[in-house]
Design a protein around this motif. Structure first.
Motif, PDB file in Angstrom:
ATOM      1  N   GLY A 176      76.567 -22.565  45.024  1.00 33.14           N
ATOM      2  CA  GLY A 176      76.257 -23.985  45.081  1.00 33.14           C
ATOM      3  C   GLY A 176      74.772 -24.266  44.919  1.00 33.14           C
ATOM      4  O   GLY A 176      74.373 -25.191  44.193  1.00 33.14           O
ATOM      5  N   LEU A 177      73.916 -23.498  45.581  1.00 36.07           N
ATOM      6  CA  LEU A 177      72.472 -23.671  45.435  1.00 36.07           C
ATOM      7  C   LEU A 177      72.010 -23.336  44.020  1.00 36.07           C
ATOM      8  O   LEU A 177      71.103 -23.981  43.478  1.00 36.07           O
ATOM      9  N   LYS A 178      72.634 -22.349  43.421  1.00 38.08           N
ATOM     10  CA  LYS A 178      72.292 -21.983  42.048  1.00 38.08           C
ATOM     11  C   LYS A 178      72.582 -23.145  41.099  1.00 38.08           C
ATOM     12  O   LYS A 178      71.738 -23.491  40.240  1.00 38.08           O
TER      13      LYS A 178
ATOM     14  N   GLY B 193      63.878 -22.311  47.049  1.00 34.10           N
ATOM     15  CA  GLY B 193      64.751 -21.586  46.130  1.00 34.10           C
ATOM     16  C   GLY B 193      66.064 -21.173  46.759  1.00 34.10           C
ATOM     17  O   GLY B 193      66.422 -21.598  47.860  1.00 34.10           O
ATOM     18  N   ASN B 194      66.777 -20.325  46.047  1.00 31.59           N
ATOM     19  CA  ASN B 194      68.062 -19.823  46.528  1.00 31.59           C
ATOM     20  C   ASN B 194      67.831 -18.581  47.390  1.00 31.59           C
ATOM     21  O   ASN B 194      68.018 -18.607  48.605  1.00 31.59           O
ATOM     22  N   THR B 195      67.377 -17.508  46.743  1.00 36.49           N
ATOM     23  CA  THR B 195      67.026 -16.293  47.484  1.00 36.49           C
ATOM     24  C   THR B 195      65.582 -16.352  47.976  1.00 36.49           C
ATOM     25  O   THR B 195      65.288 -16.027  49.121  1.00 36.49           O
TER      26      THR B 195
ATOM     27  N   ARG C   8      69.242 -20.195  51.026  1.00 32.98           N
ATOM     28  CA  ARG C   8      70.561 -19.660  51.383  1.00 32.98           C
ATOM     29  C   ARG C   8      70.522 -19.003  52.753  1.00 32.98           C
ATOM     30  O   ARG C   8      71.391 -19.240  53.595  1.00 32.98           O
ATOM     31  N   ASP C   9      69.507 -18.192  53.010  1.00 34.88           N
ATOM     32  CA  ASP C   9      69.374 -17.552  54.319  1.00 34.88           C
ATOM     33  C   ASP C   9      69.133 -18.574  55.417  1.00 34.88           C
ATOM     34  O   ASP C   9      69.654 -18.444  56.535  1.00 34.88           O
ATOM     35  N   ALA C  10      68.337 -19.616  55.100  1.00 34.86           N
ATOM     36  CA  ALA C  10      68.048 -20.638  56.105  1.00 34.86           C
ATOM     37  C   ALA C  10      69.312 -21.409  56.485  1.00 34.86           C
ATOM     38  O   ALA C  10      69.580 -21.650  57.670  1.00 34.86           O
ATOM     39  N   LEU C  11      70.110 -21.797  55.483  1.00 33.38           N
ATOM     40  CA  LEU C  11      71.339 -22.538  55.763  1.00 33.38           C
ATOM     41  C   LEU C  11      72.379 -21.658  56.444  1.00 33.38           C
ATOM     42  O   LEU C  11      73.112 -22.112  57.327  1.00 33.38           O
ATOM     43  N   LEU C  12      72.432 -20.378  56.037  1.00 32.65           N
ATOM     44  CA  LEU C  12      73.363 -19.453  56.695  1.00 32.65           C
ATOM     45  C   LEU C  12      73.013 -19.280  58.168  1.00 32.65           C
ATOM     46  O   LEU C  12      73.891 -19.220  59.026  1.00 32.65           O
TER      47      LEU C  12
END
Length: 349
Positions: free
Chosen positions: A133-135, A167-169, A235-239
Motif C-alpha cells: 500500500g505504501l509503495k 518513505g516505505n523502508t 512501514r516500520d513506524a506504522l507496524l
C-alpha cells in the motif's frame, strides 16, 4: 463420578449468586470496552486506508465489534439469571435453558480466545498490506490532479510528520520514483531533459545527493546526523503503532476470556447447586454443585458415542432409502445401482 463436587448451604448459594451477578456486570463493561477498542481500531485503519493494499486487515476490528456486542447480550442474560437465582421459584423458569446457555458460553469463550490470538497474529498480515500500500501511495504521490488520488500527497505528508518517518523502508525509496508532477517541470531546461533522458523509463528522478554530501552543509555528517530527514521507514513506524495497539487489545481480550471462563464455571456450580435442592420448602437445606456430572474421560466418551450414533442414524436412513428405491428397478441393474447409492451416501458423510 462427579467432578469437583462442592457442598452449598443457603449462605454460600446467596454469596455465589451475588458474586456472579457482579462479575457478569463487570463482563458487560469489558464487552463495551472491547467494542470501543474494535471501533477505534477500525477508525484508525480507515484513516490510512489509502496506504493499505486491501481491506483484509478490517476483519479483526469487525470481529472485535461483533464480539463486544455479543458479550454485552450474553452477560446481561447471565446477570439476570444470577439475580433470579436468589429465589428458587424464580430460577425455575430459567432451568430448561440453562444447559443450552452454558453450551453457548463455552462456544463464546472459544471465540474470545481465537479473537485474542488473531489480535497477536495481525502484525504479519499488516506487514504485507502496508508494504504494498505504501509503495502504491508513493507512486501516486505526484498525481494531485487525478480524481481519487488528489489527497494522497497530503495524506503521506501528514503521516510522515506524525510518525516521524520517511518513505516505505527508508528515505531512499523516494530516489526511485518520480514524486514531482510534470506540471511543475520545465522541459525546456537542460537539467530536466538530462534527468529524463538518463532514465530508461523517462522519469524525473532525484537521488538527493546533497543529503549524502557532507561538504554541502556546515558541520554535518550524514552517517550520524538526522537533521534533514527521518531515517525510519513509514512501514516500520506504522507496524509499531498498530502492533502495539493490537497487542494491548489482544491482552485485554485474553483477560476478558479468563473472566468469562470464571463466570461460566461459577454459573455451572450455581445451577447444579439449585437443581439438587431436595426440599424446596426448606431454603436452609444443603445441596451439591459440581463442574461435570462425570469425569472428563467419561464425558468425552459420552459425546463421542452421541456423535457415532448420529452418524449411524444418518447411514441407516440412507440405506433404507436406497433399498426402497431399488425395489422399483430391474434386477440386472440392482447391484450397480446399490453400489452407486452407497457411494453417494458415504460421500454425503
Amino acid at each position: 463420578m462427579v467432578l469437583l463436587k462442592v457442598k452449598f448451604n443457603l449462605k454460600k448459594r446467596v454469596k455465589l449468586a451475588q458474586g456472579l451477578w457482579l462479575m457478569y456486570w463487570l463482563a458487560v463493561m469489558a464487552g463495551v470496552l472491547v467494542f470501543s477498542m474494535g471501533l477505534f481500531f477500525k477508525i484508525e485503519l480507515r484513516k490510512r486506508s489509502e496506504m493499505m493494499d486491501n481491506n483484509e486487515s478490517h476483519f479483526v476490528p469487525n470481529l472485535l465489534i461483533l464480539v463486544g456486542l455479543l458479550a454485552c447480550g450474553v452477560n446481561v442474560f447471565g446477570g439476570k439469571v444470577c439475580h433470579d437465582s436468589l429465589d428458587v421459584t424464580k430460577f425455575g423458569k430459567w432451568k430448561p435453558m440453562i444447559k443450552h446457555f452454558l453450551c453457548g458460553c463455552i462456544v463464546f469463550n472459544v471465540i474470545l480466545f481465537l479473537t485474542a490470538l488473531l489480535c497477536f497474529c495481525l502484525r504479519l498480515s499488516l506487514q504485507s498490506t502496508l508494504a504494498e500500500g505504501l509503495k502504491n501511495g508513493m507512486k501516486f504521490y505526484k498525481d494531485t490532479d487525478t480524481p481519487g488520488r488528489c489527497f494522497m500527497k497530503k495524506t503521506l505528508d501528514l503521516m510522515q510528520i506524525e510518525f516521524r518517518c520517511c518513505g516505505n523502508t527508508n528515505y531512499r525509496d523516494w530516489f526511485e520514483i518520480q514524486w514531482i508532477s510534470n506540471r511543475y517541470l520545465d522541459f525546456s531546461t537542460s537539467e530536466v531533459k538530462d534527468r529524463v533522458l538518463s532514465n530508461v523509463e523517462g522519469k524525473y528522478l532525484m537521488d538527493g545527493f546533497q543529503l549524502n554530501n557532507n561538504s554541502a552543509h556546515y558541520d554535518y555528517d550524514h552517517h550520524t546526523e538526522e537533521l534533514n530527514i527521518h531515517t525510519r521507514g513509514c512501514r516500520d513506524a506504522l507496524l509499531s503503532y498498530y502492533g502495539g495497539m493490537m497487542n494491548s487489545i489482544g491482552a485485554l481480550v485474553l483477560l476478558f476470556t479468563i473472566l468469562e471462563v470464571a463466570v461460566t464455571v461459577g454459573l455451572k456450580y450455581l445451577s447444579t447447586a439449585l437443581e439438587t435442592i431436595s426440599n424446596l420448602e426448606d431454603p436452609e437445606c444443603e445441596s451439591e454443585g459440581w463442574l461435570l456430572e462425570k469425569s472428563v474421560k467419561e464425558t468425552v466418551a459420552g459425546y463421542m458415542e452421541k456423535i457415532k450414533s448420529l452418524r449411524k442414524g444418518k447411514v441407516g436412513e440412507g440405506e433404507a432409502q436406497a433399498v426402497a428405491t431399488l425395489g422399483h428397478w430391474p434386477n440386472p441393474l440392482s447391484l450397480v445401482t446399490l453400489v452407486s447409492v452407497l457411494t453417494s451416501v458415504l460421500d454425503g458423510l
